[in-house]
Enzyme design. Sequence first.
Site, short mmCIF file in Angstrom:
data_model
loop_
_atom_site.label_atom_id
_atom_site.label_comp_id
_atom_site.label_asym_id
_atom_site.label_seq_id
_atom_site.Cartn_x
_atom_site.Cartn_y
_atom_site.Cartn_z
N HIS A 143 -5.48 13.22 4.58
CA HIS A 143 -4.35 12.54 4.04
C HIS A 143 -3.66 13.56 2.56
CE1 HIS A 143 -5.44 9.15 6.50
NE2 HIS A 143 -6.41 9.20 5.87
N HIS A 167 -4.00 6.63 10.07
CA HIS A 167 -4.78 7.27 10.88
C HIS A 167 -4.42 7.20 12.36
CE1 HIS A 167 -7.03 5.22 7.41
NE2 HIS A 167 -7.73 6.48 7.54
#
Length: 330
Positions: free
Chosen positions: A56, A218
């Site tokens: 991320h 995700h």
Amino acid sequence: MKMLINVAETVVADALRGMAAAHPELTVDVENRVVVRRDAPVAGKVGLVSGGGSGHEPLHGGFVGPGMLSAACPGEVFTSPVPDQMLRAAAAVDSGAGVLFIVKNYTGDVLNFDMAAELAEDEGIQIAKVLVDDDVAVTDSLYTAGRRGTGATLFVEKIAGAAAEEGQPLERVEALARQVNENSRSFGVALSACTTPAKGSPTFDLPAGELELGVGIHGEPGRERRAMMTSGEIADFAIHAILDDMTPRSPVLLLVNGMGATPLLELYGFNAEVHRLLAQRGVAVARTLVGNYVTSLDMAGASVTLCQVDEELLRLWDAPVKTAGLRWGV
């Protein structure tokens, strides 16, 4: 899929070694997976610790530094860090003023930070925790009970970090972090799936010509799939979803966040559509941040986050920050 890696097993360690080489102002413990401000602990200052699965970036390691996080704990790709990492980070940044854990609402992160808090308190470290759960797209998902934590994490870390930098006490830093989370809402859209190094292929099937509305960071499913839409149509869907869940009574911070593979050319065009729609709804935008900040590896797409701010929150947002991923006023 082509990736700029050696082998999947060392991706996180290799990235941490590269971060250490690029940022001597950080202490990067590659073996124990902890990134810390080199000047930590700072006397009289509340420590801020966050973390989560890698993939991320720049969240969270890229937000360690003056005016933001004191330390971050990177897990394996899309995998929570372990309590020992969090405990090590808390011990490294605790000056005696306490430590705030900032936790995105994903089950592994929540459980492991809870365990780390108990361990830290056993060692005499005062711990407070704030859960970030800003995503309006879905309630409950593959990874969460309740709403997912996404783009508002940046707002929480920046504003709480500024308050801590001023020497505000733990109770106040925690209260501000909670206020930011409660005032924030996000919605994300995927134009393509992401690819984890371990799998080496897309993590979910998104046919050509379709997009996923409300995707998680995700790759978790969103609200629905549709045929490809224009930038304006996507912005309209996202803004309606957010404003159906909140009614801003004050100006907002706006984050137009890229998921990793969408170029700034497209993100700025998308930002123009978001601003147009907010103006039509009578929502005043105080500040805008555009770029890749809370990403999902190589996913194409974007998310929108709004946070209602008062004068104090806006002042703390504007305060100087000096990190690898966010920097101004210094």
